[in-house]
Design a protein around this motif. Structure first.
Motif, mmCIF file in Angstrom:
data_model
loop_
_atom_site.group_PDB
_atom_site.id
_atom_site.type_symbol
_atom_site.label_atom_id
_atom_site.label_comp_id
_atom_site.label_asym_id
_atom_site.label_seq_id
_atom_site.Cartn_x
_atom_site.Cartn_y
_atom_site.Cartn_z
ATOM 1 N N MET A 1 67.508 58.896 -4.474
ATOM 2 C CA MET A 1 66.924 58.934 -3.148
ATOM 3 C C MET A 1 67.699 59.939 -2.285
ATOM 4 S SD MET A 1 66.611 55.870 -0.377
ATOM 5 C CE MET A 1 66.141 54.678 -1.602
ATOM 6 N N HIS A 2 66.967 60.812 -1.603
ATOM 7 C CA HIS A 2 67.612 61.794 -0.755
ATOM 8 C C HIS A 2 67.720 61.271 0.682
ATOM 9 C CE1 HIS A 2 67.771 65.069 -3.670
ATOM 10 N NE2 HIS A 2 66.660 64.527 -4.143
ATOM 11 N N LEU A 6 65.581 58.458 2.628
ATOM 12 C CA LEU A 6 66.209 57.244 3.151
ATOM 13 C C LEU A 6 65.812 57.035 4.614
ATOM 14 C CD1 LEU A 6 68.337 54.899 2.900
ATOM 15 C CD2 LEU A 6 69.978 56.517 3.837
ATOM 16 N N LEU A 10 63.775 53.999 6.128
ATOM 17 C CA LEU A 10 64.356 53.182 7.198
ATOM 18 C C LEU A 10 63.316 52.934 8.280
ATOM 19 C CD1 LEU A 10 67.929 54.636 7.875
ATOM 20 C CD2 LEU A 10 67.347 52.247 7.491
ATOM 21 N N LYS A 11 62.669 54.029 8.689
ATOM 22 C CA LYS A 11 61.659 53.930 9.747
ATOM 23 C C LYS A 11 60.506 53.025 9.300
ATOM 24 C CE LYS A 11 59.123 56.826 12.937
ATOM 25 N NZ LYS A 11 59.648 56.086 14.090
ATOM 26 N N THR A 13 60.478 50.767 6.951
ATOM 27 C CA THR A 13 60.906 49.382 6.767
ATOM 28 C C THR A 13 60.952 48.637 8.091
ATOM 29 O OG1 THR A 13 62.257 50.077 4.908
ATOM 30 C CG2 THR A 13 62.798 47.947 5.872
ATOM 31 N N LEU A 14 61.590 49.275 9.077
ATOM 32 C CA LEU A 14 61.736 48.621 10.385
ATOM 33 C C LEU A 14 60.374 48.439 11.058
ATOM 34 C CD1 LEU A 14 64.915 50.574 11.533
ATOM 35 C CD2 LEU A 14 64.806 48.121 11.081
ATOM 36 N N ILE B 119 66.092 47.940 1.197
ATOM 37 C CA ILE B 119 66.626 48.634 2.378
ATOM 38 C C ILE B 119 66.808 47.654 3.527
ATOM 39 C CG2 ILE B 119 66.011 50.304 4.187
ATOM 40 C CD1 ILE B 119 65.200 52.155 2.002
ATOM 41 N N ILE B 123 70.197 46.893 5.506
ATOM 42 C CA ILE B 123 70.371 46.983 6.967
ATOM 43 C C ILE B 123 71.009 45.689 7.479
ATOM 44 C CG2 ILE B 123 69.179 47.177 9.205
ATOM 45 C CD1 ILE B 123 66.998 48.803 7.744
ATOM 46 N N LEU B 134 71.380 52.650 14.567
ATOM 47 C CA LEU B 134 70.443 52.942 13.473
ATOM 48 C C LEU B 134 69.010 52.529 13.863
ATOM 49 C CD1 LEU B 134 71.080 53.896 10.418
ATOM 50 C CD2 LEU B 134 70.387 51.588 9.841
ATOM 51 N N VAL B 135 68.896 51.344 14.432
ATOM 52 C CA VAL B 135 67.573 50.840 14.835
ATOM 53 C C VAL B 135 67.012 51.681 15.990
ATOM 54 C CG1 VAL B 135 66.363 48.870 15.870
ATOM 55 C CG2 VAL B 135 67.998 48.495 14.029
ATOM 56 N N TYR B 138 65.990 55.134 14.310
ATOM 57 C CA TYR B 138 64.904 55.210 13.320
ATOM 58 C C TYR B 138 63.728 54.289 13.635
ATOM 59 C CZ TYR B 138 68.178 58.083 10.898
ATOM 60 O OH TYR B 138 69.040 59.089 10.613
ATOM 61 N N LYS B 166 74.835 55.283 7.723
ATOM 62 C CA LYS B 166 74.092 55.783 6.557
ATOM 63 C C LYS B 166 74.974 55.793 5.312
ATOM 64 C CE LYS B 166 72.111 59.252 8.878
ATOM 65 N NZ LYS B 166 71.321 60.454 9.112
ATOM 66 N N LEU B 169 75.044 52.301 4.176
ATOM 67 C CA LEU B 169 73.762 51.985 3.530
ATOM 68 C C LEU B 169 73.741 52.552 2.109
ATOM 69 C CD1 LEU B 169 70.824 52.561 6.072
ATOM 70 C CD2 LEU B 169 71.450 50.450 4.912
ATOM 71 N N LEU B 173 73.219 50.428 -1.156
ATOM 72 C CA LEU B 173 72.060 50.719 -2.022
ATOM 73 C C LEU B 173 72.516 51.051 -3.436
ATOM 74 C CD1 LEU B 173 69.798 52.751 0.453
ATOM 75 C CD2 LEU B 173 69.406 50.456 -0.438
ATOM 76 N N TYR B 180 71.038 57.390 -5.071
ATOM 77 C CA TYR B 180 71.019 58.077 -3.782
ATOM 78 C C TYR B 180 71.625 59.461 -3.949
ATOM 79 C CZ TYR B 180 71.897 58.929 1.155
ATOM 80 O OH TYR B 180 71.919 59.483 2.409
#
Lengths: 169, 182
Positions: A1-2, A6, A10-11, A13-14, B119, B123, B134-135, B138, B166, B169, B173, B180
């Protein structure tokens, strides 16, 4: 995963997580409205009372209306007074047809951030458009007005009606 | 500001609770999403969103009208969440898994679902100090400057925390077997 992947995940998922539980807040605005007092016990009135008390003790009428205006809250309950809450403004003026669109500086701010100005006592009955100029550049309409006009240059003017003496506006 | 937003705020400052209700309607999804991202539990996020709007109304006179209202309300939300975490030492385990509804190859969908879940779990394991920026970055799409304003931190600290978040994370992960590549 780059890293970009990621960040995208993240976006996603949230966002999905929030979306899945959104029904929990379906009526939030109604719950909040119910919980709040109908009329804010605003700093405006709170500070107004504090200011009025201070004036009563200190001024003994000797300093007159000027002191009263500057130490107490703005007299926004008076229909002859225009008010604007703008705590962070450095200056607020009113410009209107009754000032021939000449900006007239308003009094304030009081301790609640309220700016105010009393209408000229010799103002003639009629309909007047007006607005506030904040910090010399920003045109702000009066949220307390009951009528507004969208101007050709994409501004919004507030409208004020002055009734003949002795009549209700 | 959004259409008519300044007027709504002005009206709310004058005690118009219906105007504030409209503000709540416009921002509740974003505020709830931020609270959920930080707290990780829908019931707590609901409470936090509620508290944030009440607190914001009570402190509305401290809002600088020339600034972005969204940044301010997100800051109030982040603070409510921070206090809630501090007060309750709340590190809720992940219990609520949303279902993905995307079509396509079921195997691929399952893999995607699995990755999203992983993920979210990752988090959850982050420290609040990392989770909050982070929240806001993103989910709420705030830039560094806005996050700094919202959290009352220097911009450099926000960048560092996001970088560390990150990195953390990535570590979690990797532990969970997700490859990653930076």
């Amino acid at each position: 995963m780059h890293e970009q992947e990621l960040e995208a995940l993240l976006k996603e998922t949230l966002t999905q997580y929030a979306k899945a539980h959104r029904d929990r807040i379906a009526d939030l605005e109604y719950e909040i409205i119910e919980e709040l007092p109908e009329s804010r016990s605003s700093p405006l009135w709170r500070w107004g009372l504090v200011g009025a008390g201070a004036v009563a003790v200190a001024a003994v009428f000797a300093l007159g209306l000027w002191v009263g205006w500057n130490l107490s809250g703005a007299p926004c309950h008076d229909p002859q007074v225009l008010c604007l809450v703008y705590p962070n403004a450095k200056s607020v003026s009113v410009a209107s047809q009754f000032t021939l669109w000449e900006p007239i500086p308003m009094n304030g701010p009081d301790r609640s951030g309220v700016w105010w100005i009393r209408l000229p006592h010799d103002i003639k009955p009629g309909r007047y458009e007006y607005g506030f100029i904040v910090d010399g550049e920003r045109w702000v309409y009066d949220p307390r007005a009951t009528e507004f006009v969208h101007t050709f240059d994409d501004k919004i003017n507030s409208v004020l009606y002055i009734a003949p003496r002795g009549e209700q506006p | 500001m959004g259409e008519g937003e300044l007027e709504l705020i002005q009206r709310a400052l004058h005690g118009d609770v219906d105007a504030w209700g409209e503000i709540v309607r416009r921002y509740k999804d974003a505020v709830f999403g931020i609270a959920l991202g930080i707290l990780g539990n829908p019931a707590d996020a609901e409470d936090a969103a509620h508290d944030a709007f009440i607190r914001a109304y009570e402190g509305l006179h401290t809002f600088h009208l020339e600034k972005r209202f969204s940044t301010w309300i997100f800051a109030v939300t982040a603070n409510v969440c921070k206090n809630k975490l501090r007060r309750e030492r709340l590190f809720a385990p992940l219990k609520y898994i949303s279902k993905l509804t995307k079509g396509g190859d079921p195997a691929q969908q399952l893999a995607h679902e699995e990755r999203t879940r992983t993920i979210r779990e990752a988090i959850e394991q982050l420290k609040p100090a990392y989770k909050m920026p982070l929240v806001l970055r993103y989910y709420a799409d705030l830039d560094y400057k806005e996050i700094a304003e919202a959290l009352g931190l220097p911009e450099g600290t926000v960048k560092t925390r996001l970088h560390r978040a990150k990195a953390e994370l990535k570590r979690i992960l990797e532990q969970k077997g997700v490859a990653y590549h930076a």
